[in-house]
Scaffold this motif. Structure first.
Motif, PDB file in Angstrom:
ATOM      1  N   TYR A  53      -5.444  15.975  -0.291  1.00  0.00           N
ATOM      2  CA  TYR A  53      -6.401  16.566  -1.220  1.00  0.00           C
ATOM      3  C   TYR A  53      -6.138  18.045  -1.470  1.00  0.00           C
ATOM      4  O   TYR A  53      -6.526  18.576  -2.497  1.00  0.00           O
ATOM      5  CB  TYR A  53      -7.830  16.419  -0.687  1.00  0.00           C
ATOM      6  CG  TYR A  53      -8.302  14.994  -0.614  1.00  0.00           C
ATOM      7  CD1 TYR A  53      -8.485  14.245  -1.765  1.00  0.00           C
ATOM      8  CD2 TYR A  53      -8.577  14.396   0.602  1.00  0.00           C
ATOM      9  CE1 TYR A  53      -8.924  12.931  -1.709  1.00  0.00           C
ATOM     10  CE2 TYR A  53      -9.026  13.092   0.677  1.00  0.00           C
ATOM     11  CZ  TYR A  53      -9.198  12.363  -0.489  1.00  0.00           C
ATOM     12  OH  TYR A  53      -9.631  11.078  -0.420  1.00  0.00           O
ATOM     13  N   GLN A  54      -5.535  18.710  -0.525  1.00  0.00           N
ATOM     14  CA  GLN A  54      -5.272  20.147  -0.644  1.00  0.00           C
ATOM     15  C   GLN A  54      -3.767  20.369  -0.659  1.00  0.00           C
ATOM     16  O   GLN A  54      -3.030  19.754   0.106  1.00  0.00           O
ATOM     17  CB  GLN A  54      -5.876  20.911   0.541  1.00  0.00           C
ATOM     18  CG  GLN A  54      -7.349  20.729   0.743  1.00  0.00           C
ATOM     19  CD  GLN A  54      -8.173  21.442  -0.296  1.00  0.00           C
ATOM     20  OE1 GLN A  54      -7.767  22.462  -0.836  1.00  0.00           O
ATOM     21  NE2 GLN A  54      -9.335  20.900  -0.589  1.00  0.00           N
ATOM     22  N   PRO A 138     -11.353  16.913   1.357  1.00  0.00           N
ATOM     23  CA  PRO A 138     -11.650  16.684  -0.069  1.00  0.00           C
ATOM     24  C   PRO A 138     -12.174  17.949  -0.741  1.00  0.00           C
ATOM     25  O   PRO A 138     -12.913  18.723  -0.134  1.00  0.00           O
ATOM     26  CB  PRO A 138     -12.734  15.605  -0.043  1.00  0.00           C
ATOM     27  CG  PRO A 138     -12.648  14.983   1.306  1.00  0.00           C
ATOM     28  CD  PRO A 138     -12.127  16.045   2.232  1.00  0.00           C
ATOM     29  N   PRO A 139     -11.809  18.182  -1.986  1.00  0.00           N
ATOM     30  CA  PRO A 139     -12.267  19.397  -2.679  1.00  0.00           C
ATOM     31  C   PRO A 139     -13.770  19.431  -2.911  1.00  0.00           C
ATOM     32  O   PRO A 139     -14.326  20.485  -3.180  1.00  0.00           O
ATOM     33  CB  PRO A 139     -11.501  19.375  -4.007  1.00  0.00           C
ATOM     34  CG  PRO A 139     -10.909  18.035  -4.131  1.00  0.00           C
ATOM     35  CD  PRO A 139     -10.898  17.389  -2.788  1.00  0.00           C
ATOM     36  N   THR A 140     -14.435  18.289  -2.779  1.00  0.00           N
ATOM     37  CA  THR A 140     -15.889  18.254  -2.952  1.00  0.00           C
ATOM     38  C   THR A 140     -16.640  18.507  -1.655  1.00  0.00           C
ATOM     39  O   THR A 140     -17.867  18.535  -1.650  1.00  0.00           O
ATOM     40  CB  THR A 140     -16.313  16.878  -3.518  1.00  0.00           C
ATOM     41  OG1 THR A 140     -15.862  15.865  -2.617  1.00  0.00           O
ATOM     42  CG2 THR A 140     -15.725  16.660  -4.899  1.00  0.00           C
ATOM     43  N   SER A 141     -15.921  18.703  -0.549  1.00  0.00           N
ATOM     44  CA  SER A 141     -16.580  18.927   0.742  1.00  0.00           C
ATOM     45  C   SER A 141     -17.270  20.287   0.758  1.00  0.00           C
ATOM     46  O   SER A 141     -16.952  21.181  -0.025  1.00  0.00           O
ATOM     47  CB  SER A 141     -15.563  18.841   1.882  1.00  0.00           C
ATOM     48  OG  SER A 141     -14.718  19.966   1.851  1.00  0.00           O
ATOM     49  N   TYR A 142     -18.214  20.428   1.673  1.00  0.00           N
ATOM     50  CA  TYR A 142     -18.941  21.688   1.797  1.00  0.00           C
ATOM     51  C   TYR A 142     -18.004  22.837   2.130  1.00  0.00           C
ATOM     52  O   TYR A 142     -18.122  23.928   1.573  1.00  0.00           O
ATOM     53  CB  TYR A 142     -20.032  21.585   2.867  1.00  0.00           C
ATOM     54  CG  TYR A 142     -21.191  20.721   2.461  1.00  0.00           C
ATOM     55  CD1 TYR A 142     -22.122  21.170   1.531  1.00  0.00           C
ATOM     56  CD2 TYR A 142     -21.364  19.461   2.998  1.00  0.00           C
ATOM     57  CE1 TYR A 142     -23.186  20.393   1.146  1.00  0.00           C
ATOM     58  CE2 TYR A 142     -22.426  18.665   2.619  1.00  0.00           C
ATOM     59  CZ  TYR A 142     -23.339  19.133   1.690  1.00  0.00           C
ATOM     60  OH  TYR A 142     -24.383  18.362   1.313  1.00  0.00           O
ATOM     61  N   ARG A 145     -15.915  24.091  -0.761  1.00  0.00           N
ATOM     62  CA  ARG A 145     -16.734  24.785  -1.756  1.00  0.00           C
ATOM     63  C   ARG A 145     -17.369  26.057  -1.204  1.00  0.00           C
ATOM     64  O   ARG A 145     -18.076  26.759  -1.913  1.00  0.00           O
ATOM     65  CB  ARG A 145     -17.824  23.851  -2.282  1.00  0.00           C
ATOM     66  CG  ARG A 145     -17.248  22.691  -3.100  1.00  0.00           C
ATOM     67  CD  ARG A 145     -18.326  21.817  -3.674  1.00  0.00           C
ATOM     68  NE  ARG A 145     -19.080  21.208  -2.593  1.00  0.00           N
ATOM     69  CZ  ARG A 145     -20.325  20.755  -2.720  1.00  0.00           C
ATOM     70  NH1 ARG A 145     -20.957  20.851  -3.857  1.00  0.00           N
ATOM     71  NH2 ARG A 145     -20.942  20.205  -1.692  1.00  0.00           N
TER      72      ARG A 145
END
Length: 186
Positions: A53-54, A138-142, A145
């Protein structure tokens, strides 16, 4: 942190008799981990497992170390005033309770604002290493972000009380193990 750190700091201080033993141990931990944050990204690496993801092009170090050196310094100052080696019976428990309170108060006072800083964009640089994310995040993780996990305010004070009790037991155990190590002769 309340379970292991007090044992290590107390064993170091009680067994060596060195005046700043807790600060020295915490300082070694801090410098070693800062070294990892600074050195590991210099080596190229890429993930070989998925999902990715990264984007990662180098080794990813652990996060910036917890500021244990500040509570360790406060404990060394406390222990300098309170000669723990002469403590026995109920005085050892008082030593443990006061040490646990100092440890928790100073750790919260220092680490809470520092954790806020580490989550900010200002800490996403090479020294603090807050920009290094492992490839499976994941890019949507806390964390990606820059947000904290949602917390339950009703659980805060019971958690602090539990941390205090665990730290007091850990300081008591560390004091007994440190005194035992002191008696070992070669």
């Amino acid at each position: 942190l309340s379970a292991l750190v007090p044992i290590v700091l107390t064993v170091a201080a009680r067994s060596t008799g060195y005046r700043w033993a807790a600060t020295a141990v915490a300082g070694f931990y801090t410098l070693f981990n800062i070294g990892l944050v600074l050195i590991l990204p210099l080596f190229p690496a890429e993930p070989k497992l998925g999902p990715v993801y990264q984007h990662v092009a180098h080794f990813i170090p652990e996060a910036f170390p917890i500021l244990l050196i500040v509570p360790a310094f406060a404990l060394d100052l406390l222990w300098k005033r309170y000669n723990a080696s002469t403590a026995s019976g109920g005085r050892v428990w008082r030593f443990s309770l006061v040490s646990a309170a100092v440890f928790l108060v100073v750790l919260l006072a220092v680490e809470w604002p520092f954790a806020n800083f580490l989550m900010s964009p200002a800490a996403r640089n090479r020294f603090f290493g807050a920009a290094y994310f492992w490839y499976g995040l994941p890019p949507t993780s806390y964390l990606a972000r820059g947000l904290f996990f949602p917390s339950n305010p009703a659980a805060f004070w019971p958690g602090i009380l539990l941390a205090f009790l665990v730290a007091a037991l850990a300081f008591r155990f560390g004091a007994s193990r440190g005194e035992w190590l002191r008696t070992i002769k070669r």
